[in-house]
Design a protein around this motif. Structure first.
Motif, PDB file in Angstrom:
ATOM      1  N   UNK A  10     -11.369 -21.509   9.071  1.00  0.00           N
ATOM      2  CA  UNK A  10     -12.451 -20.528   9.198  1.00  0.00           C
ATOM      3  C   UNK A  10     -11.917 -19.177   9.690  1.00  0.00           C
ATOM      4  N   UNK A  11     -11.051 -19.225  10.690  1.00  0.00           N
ATOM      5  CA  UNK A  11     -10.504 -17.989  11.245  1.00  0.00           C
ATOM      6  C   UNK A  11      -9.533 -17.298  10.289  1.00  0.00           C
ATOM      7  N   UNK A  12      -9.032 -18.026   9.308  1.00  0.00           N
ATOM      8  CA  UNK A  12      -8.097 -17.456   8.326  1.00  0.00           C
ATOM      9  C   UNK A  12      -8.812 -16.814   7.144  1.00  0.00           C
ATOM     10  N   UNK A  13     -10.118 -16.962   7.059  1.00  0.00           N
ATOM     11  CA  UNK A  13     -10.860 -16.387   5.932  1.00  0.00           C
ATOM     12  C   UNK A  13     -10.786 -14.861   5.949  1.00  0.00           C
ATOM     13  N   UNK A  14     -11.095 -14.251   7.079  1.00  0.00           N
ATOM     14  CA  UNK A  14     -11.076 -12.785   7.155  1.00  0.00           C
ATOM     15  C   UNK A  14      -9.681 -12.237   6.863  1.00  0.00           C
ATOM     16  N   UNK A  15      -8.612 -12.785   7.472  1.00  0.00           N
ATOM     17  CA  UNK A  15      -7.283 -12.295   7.107  1.00  0.00           C
ATOM     18  C   UNK A  15      -6.955 -12.477   5.628  1.00  0.00           C
ATOM     19  N   UNK A  16      -7.440 -13.558   5.030  1.00  0.00           N
ATOM     20  CA  UNK A  16      -7.155 -13.743   3.603  1.00  0.00           C
ATOM     21  C   UNK A  16      -7.886 -12.698   2.753  1.00  0.00           C
ATOM     22  N   UNK A  17      -9.105 -12.336   3.143  1.00  0.00           N
ATOM     23  CA  UNK A  17      -9.826 -11.275   2.436  1.00  0.00           C
ATOM     24  C   UNK A  17      -9.079  -9.948   2.615  1.00  0.00           C
ATOM     25  N   UNK A  18      -8.616  -9.694   3.823  1.00  0.00           N
ATOM     26  CA  UNK A  18      -7.837  -8.474   4.067  1.00  0.00           C
ATOM     27  C   UNK A  18      -6.561  -8.480   3.230  1.00  0.00           C
ATOM     28  N   UNK A  19      -5.929  -9.626   3.110  1.00  0.00           N
ATOM     29  CA  UNK A  19      -4.708  -9.740   2.297  1.00  0.00           C
ATOM     30  C   UNK A  19      -5.018  -9.428   0.832  1.00  0.00           C
ATOM     31  N   UNK A  20      -6.121  -9.939   0.324  1.00  0.00           N
ATOM     32  CA  UNK A  20      -6.497  -9.673  -1.069  1.00  0.00           C
ATOM     33  C   UNK A  20      -6.801  -8.186  -1.256  1.00  0.00           C
ATOM     34  N   UNK A  21      -7.527  -7.597  -0.316  1.00  0.00           N
ATOM     35  CA  UNK A  21      -7.850  -6.171  -0.406  1.00  0.00           C
ATOM     36  C   UNK A  21      -6.573  -5.323  -0.351  1.00  0.00           C
ATOM     37  N   UNK A  22      -5.549  -5.823   0.347  1.00  0.00           N
ATOM     38  CA  UNK A  22      -4.309  -5.061   0.486  1.00  0.00           C
ATOM     39  C   UNK A  22      -3.601  -4.838  -0.855  1.00  0.00           C
ATOM     40  N   UNK A  23      -4.001  -5.576  -1.877  1.00  0.00           N
ATOM     41  CA  UNK A  23      -3.434  -5.364  -3.213  1.00  0.00           C
ATOM     42  C   UNK A  23      -3.802  -3.974  -3.717  1.00  0.00           C
ATOM     43  N   UNK A  24      -5.008  -3.498  -3.385  1.00  0.00           N
ATOM     44  CA  UNK A  24      -5.505  -2.229  -3.898  1.00  0.00           C
ATOM     45  C   UNK A  24      -5.509  -1.088  -2.887  1.00  0.00           C
ATOM     46  N   UNK A  25      -5.397  -1.403  -1.611  1.00  0.00           N
ATOM     47  CA  UNK A  25      -5.494  -0.363  -0.579  1.00  0.00           C
ATOM     48  C   UNK A  25      -4.138  -0.025   0.015  1.00  0.00           C
ATOM     49  N   UNK A  26      -4.105   1.121   0.652  1.00  0.00           N
ATOM     50  CA  UNK A  26      -2.900   1.549   1.354  1.00  0.00           C
ATOM     51  C   UNK A  26      -2.711   0.694   2.604  1.00  0.00           C
ATOM     52  N   UNK A  27      -1.517   0.679   3.124  1.00  0.00           N
ATOM     53  CA  UNK A  27      -1.196  -0.227   4.226  1.00  0.00           C
ATOM     54  C   UNK A  27      -1.825   0.184   5.562  1.00  0.00           C
ATOM     55  N   UNK A  28      -2.040   1.472   5.821  1.00  0.00           N
ATOM     56  CA  UNK A  28      -2.595   1.893   7.111  1.00  0.00           C
ATOM     57  C   UNK A  28      -3.994   1.325   7.369  1.00  0.00           C
ATOM     58  N   UNK A  29      -4.964   1.463   6.451  1.00  0.00           N
ATOM     59  CA  UNK A  29      -6.281   0.855   6.706  1.00  0.00           C
ATOM     60  C   UNK A  29      -6.210  -0.670   6.833  1.00  0.00           C
ATOM     61  N   UNK A  30      -5.299  -1.281   6.101  1.00  0.00           N
ATOM     62  CA  UNK A  30      -5.137  -2.739   6.182  1.00  0.00           C
ATOM     63  C   UNK A  30      -4.639  -3.132   7.564  1.00  0.00           C
ATOM     64  N   UNK A  31      -3.645  -2.420   8.065  1.00  0.00           N
ATOM     65  CA  UNK A  31      -3.113  -2.714   9.409  1.00  0.00           C
ATOM     66  C   UNK A  31      -4.191  -2.509  10.478  1.00  0.00           C
ATOM     67  N   UNK A  32      -5.010  -1.475  10.315  1.00  0.00           N
ATOM     68  CA  UNK A  32      -6.088  -1.237  11.273  1.00  0.00           C
ATOM     69  C   UNK A  32      -7.095  -2.390  11.219  1.00  0.00           C
ATOM     70  N   UNK A  33      -7.467  -2.812  10.029  1.00  0.00           N
ATOM     71  CA  UNK A  33      -8.412  -3.930   9.886  1.00  0.00           C
ATOM     72  C   UNK A  33      -7.834  -5.215  10.487  1.00  0.00           C
ATOM     73  N   UNK A  34      -6.560  -5.478  10.232  1.00  0.00           N
ATOM     74  CA  UNK A  34      -5.922  -6.666  10.807  1.00  0.00           C
ATOM     75  C   UNK A  34      -5.915  -6.581  12.331  1.00  0.00           C
ATOM     76  N   UNK A  35      -5.551  -5.431  12.842  1.00  0.00           N
ATOM     77  CA  UNK A  35      -5.483  -5.263  14.297  1.00  0.00           C
ATOM     78  C   UNK A  35      -6.851  -5.459  14.934  1.00  0.00           C
ATOM     79  N   UNK A  36      -7.882  -4.862  14.351  1.00  0.00           N
ATOM     80  CA  UNK A  36      -9.243  -5.019  14.887  1.00  0.00           C
ATOM     81  C   UNK A  36      -9.643  -6.495  14.865  1.00  0.00           C
TER      82      UNK A  36
END
Length: 159
Positions: free
Chosen positions: A59-85
Motif C-alpha cells: 500500500x505504501x509503495x503505490x504512491x512511489x510507483x505512481x511517482x516513478x511512472x510520472x517520472x517518465x514524462x516529467x523533469x527530475x526536480x518536481x519528481x524529487x520534491x514529490x518523493x521527498x514530500x
C-alpha cells in the motif's frame, strides 16, 4: 526503465524490512509482557505477521510507483520534491503509529485500534491524566528523533 523498476522494488522491500524490524522492537519494548518468550517465538511472530507487513508495504509503495511512472514524462526536480514530500509524510506517520502502539499496548494489553482516538477526542484531559508530563515530553522528543532517522533512511536509500 530498468532503474525505475529497481527503485520500485527497493521501495517495497525497504518498507517491508522496516516493518519486519519493528516487530522485535515492539516485543523488546514490552519485554515484561513477553517474559518467557524464546528467540524462536520472536521469529514465529515475525513470520506470522509477514503477510500483513508486506501488504502494508505494498500500500505504501503505490504512491512511489505512481511517482516513478510520472517520472517518465516529467523533469527530475518536481519528481524529487514529490518523493521527498511523500517520504516526509510517511516518516511522520509510521513512527507515530508504532510508538503509540508500543506504549499503549503495555497499559491496555491490546494493539492499537480506534479506542485511543475515541478517548483522545472525547476527553483529551482524561486521556493524559495518568501520564506524567515528562513522559509525554520524552516520548515526543523520541518520536521526533525516530521520525527524522526514519526519513534519513528512506531518503538515503530511495531518493
Amino acid at each position: 526503465m530498468k532503474q525505475r523498476i529497481i527503485l520500485y522494488i527497493k521501495t517495497f522491500f525497504m518498507f517491508t524490512l522496516l516493518f519486519v524490524l519493528l516487530v522485535p522492537v515492539f516485543m523488546l519494548y514490552n519485554h515484561t509482557l513477553f517474559q518467557g518468550v524464546s528467540f524462536k517465538d520472536y521469529f514465529s511472530v515475525i513470520f506470522h505477521g509477514f503477510l500483513m507487513n508486506t501488504t502494508v508495504a505494498g500500500y505504501l509503495s503505490v504512491v512511489p510507483s505512481v511517482i516513478i511512472v510520472i517520472s517518465i514524462w516529467c523533469k527530475s526536480r518536481p519528481i524529487r520534491i514529490a518523493q521527498t514530500v511523500y517520504y516526509v509524510i510517511i516518516a511522520l506517520i509510521i513512527p507515530l503509529i508504532y510508538m503509540v502502539d508500543m506504549v499503549l499496548y503495555g497499559y491496555w494489553g491490546f494493539r492499537l485500534d480506534t479506542t485511543p482516538l475515541f478517548y483522545f477526542f472525547t476527553s483529551p484531559k482524561d486521556a493524559f491524566a495518568s501520564v506524567s508530563i515528562w513522559f509525554v515530553v520524552f516520548s515526543f522528543i523520541t518520536y521526533l528523533v525516530v521520525a527524522f532517522l526514519f526519513f534519513l533512511l528512506l531518503r538515503s536509500v530511495l531518493i
